[in-house]
Motif scaffolding. Structure first.
Motif, PDB file in Angstrom:
ATOM      1  N   SER A 157       0.907  -1.120  -0.051  1.00 27.97           N
ATOM      2  CA  SER A 157       0.007  -0.038   0.004  1.00 27.97           C
ATOM      3  C   SER A 157       0.782   1.330  -0.004  1.00 27.97           C
ATOM      4  O   SER A 157       2.031   1.371   0.393  1.00 27.97           O
ATOM      5  N   LEU A 167      -8.436   0.519   5.850  1.00 28.53           N
ATOM      6  CA  LEU A 167      -8.871   0.165   4.777  1.00 28.53           C
ATOM      7  C   LEU A 167     -10.028   0.699   4.150  1.00 28.53           C
ATOM      8  O   LEU A 167     -10.174   0.950   2.817  1.00 28.53           O
ATOM      9  N   ASP A 168     -10.565   1.502   5.112  1.00 27.81           N
ATOM     10  CA  ASP A 168     -11.919   2.155   4.568  1.00 27.81           C
ATOM     11  C   ASP A 168     -11.611   3.202   3.714  1.00 27.81           C
ATOM     12  O   ASP A 168     -10.780   3.961   4.088  1.00 27.81           O
ATOM     13  N   LYS A 170     -10.547   3.223   0.544  1.00 24.19           N
ATOM     14  CA  LYS A 170      -9.348   2.849  -0.343  1.00 24.19           C
ATOM     15  C   LYS A 170      -9.866   1.659  -1.246  1.00 24.19           C
ATOM     16  O   LYS A 170     -10.577   1.007  -1.104  1.00 24.19           O
ATOM     17  N   THR A 171      -8.903   1.907  -2.395  1.00 31.69           N
ATOM     18  CA  THR A 171      -9.239   0.869  -3.536  1.00 31.69           C
ATOM     19  C   THR A 171      -7.871  -0.083  -3.562  1.00 31.69           C
ATOM     20  O   THR A 171      -6.724   0.488  -3.765  1.00 31.69           O
ATOM     21  N   ALA A 187     -13.282  -1.132   1.843  1.00 29.87           N
ATOM     22  CA  ALA A 187     -12.616  -0.920   0.527  1.00 29.87           C
ATOM     23  C   ALA A 187     -13.189  -1.236  -0.584  1.00 29.87           C
ATOM     24  O   ALA A 187     -14.248  -1.968  -0.563  1.00 29.87           O
ATOM     25  N   THR A 189     -12.502  -2.769  -4.618  1.00 33.63           N
ATOM     26  CA  THR A 189     -11.501  -3.542  -5.012  1.00 33.63           C
ATOM     27  C   THR A 189     -11.624  -3.712  -6.697  1.00 33.63           C
ATOM     28  O   THR A 189     -12.753  -3.589  -7.073  1.00 33.63           O
TER      29      THR A 189
END
Length: 356
Positions: A157, A167-168, A170-171, A187, A189
């Motif tokens: 990352s 993680l919230d 984000k891709t 997240a 994906t």
């Protein structure tokens, strides 16, 4: 169109065994076309080159590999169909990129199990003995030869990831059960092959990716990220080498046996290299490669436990895929888990083959 025609013709020529000869005094070497979507560097590439050298040695120079690297012939998403169609004699395949084609092979990715040698041994035996698996390979016009492993799954990352809340928003690039695990934390994906991850990181399409130590080095992802969260989740085992059925059957019986034996020996060779590379690549990333260093982040225990639980639950959706193909998924998974137990016991009693 012209390029596609030339590539198909080249694959057909290789399948027919056309190769250059010496001045009549030398024996003919038939070079089998090997489609590889990865680059010619890293641990897995070294394993493919080992296969080539061993094939030449064991057949007295009668067989060898013509390895076409970097997806120039077959990409990660076209490999299974390309080998089935005879565009290449053999090559690396990942069945998750060919939905519905090799459901039995995907069973290898259901358990969250991280030991490289035990996992590779178990899936190798399953694919060579399970009747439903053998029938599926045959229907796909391919012969299973041997297995790779990614090793335990990590997360690279651009920003440090230590907790689920990190993680919230984000891709990440992710596949299989890791999609559900990451999305459960907020997240997003995307699914792209590893050869495309560098570009996705570079243009900002993704903030990171599920990964493995050898991949991060081979694809130079360390140039674009600063952190790797050591999740040590399950490995991808539905990932190996297959051969076009007609190409395999065109080999002399003694050469067929050599190829199958070589596939068996490859398991021990590759497991040792992957086991060793995890330690060495981790140290290199921390010390710096070409001026780029990567910080290894230790996630909190709750994050790891939650991600593993979600991934394992999601992976059991494979049972529905098996049922749709008329397979007894519970029986196949039971057989696979029994093989994991078998080789775990052998490892505990004798150690790894390279330690004996």
């Amino acid at each position: 169109m012209i390029r596609s025609f030339k590539l198909a013709a080249f694959g057909l020529a290789a399948a027919l065994g056309l190769s250059a000869m010496g001045d009549g005094a030398q024996a003919q070497t038939r070079e089998l076309t090997f489609g590889e979507f990865g680059p010619n560097r890293g641990t897995r590439a070294a394993g493919i080159e080992w296969l080539d050298s061993q094939l030449r040695e064991r057949t007295g120079g009668e067989l060898g590999l013509n390895i076409i690297w970097g997806g120039a012939l077959l990409g990660a998403k076209t490999a299974a169909q390309g080998i089935s169609d005879g565009v290449a004699d053999m090559g690396s395949i990942v069945p998750v990129y060919a939905p519905g084609k090799l459901i039995s092979y995907e069973a290898a990715d259901v358990p969250q199990f991280g030991d490289e040698w035990v996992g590779m041994r178990a899936v190798h035996e399953l694919m060579n003995t399970n009747e439903a698996a053998l029938a599926e390979w045959d229907a796909a016009n391919m012969v299973y030869l041997t297995n790779y492993t990614t090793g335990p799954t990590q997360l690279l990352s651009k920003e440090p990831i230590r907790t689920m809340s990190d993680l919230d928003g984000k891709t990440f690039r992710a596949t299989g059960p890791f999609v559900a695990a990451l999305e459960s934390a907020g997240a997003s994906t995307v699914s792209v092959g590893q050869p495309k991850v560098y570009e996705a990181l570079s243009n900002g399409t993704v903030d990171g990716s599920t990964t493995y130590y050898y991949v991060m080095k081979a694809y130079k992802h360390y140039e674009l990220v600063d952190y790797l969260t050591e999740l040590n989740m399950g490995q991808v085992l539905a990932f190996g080498i297959a051969m076009n059925k007609a190409s395999f059957e065109s080999l002399k019986p003694e050469h067929q046996e050599i190829v199958k034996d070589l596939g068996d020996d490859f398991i021990d060779y590759m497991a040792a290299k992957m086991y060793e590379s995890r330690q060495s690549v981790k140290a290199e990333l921390q010390e710096g490669i070409e001026g780029h260093t990567v910080e290894i982040v230790e996630p909190d225990g709750q994050m790891r436990a939650e991600l593993i639980a979600i991934a394992e639950k999601d992976a059991l959706s494979w049972l529905d895929k098996a049922a749709d193909k008329g397979m007894d998924g519970d029986a196949m998974l039971g057989e696979f888990r029994a093989l994991i137990a078998k080789y775990s016991e052998e490892r505990d009693a004798k150690g790894y083959p390279w330690e004996r």
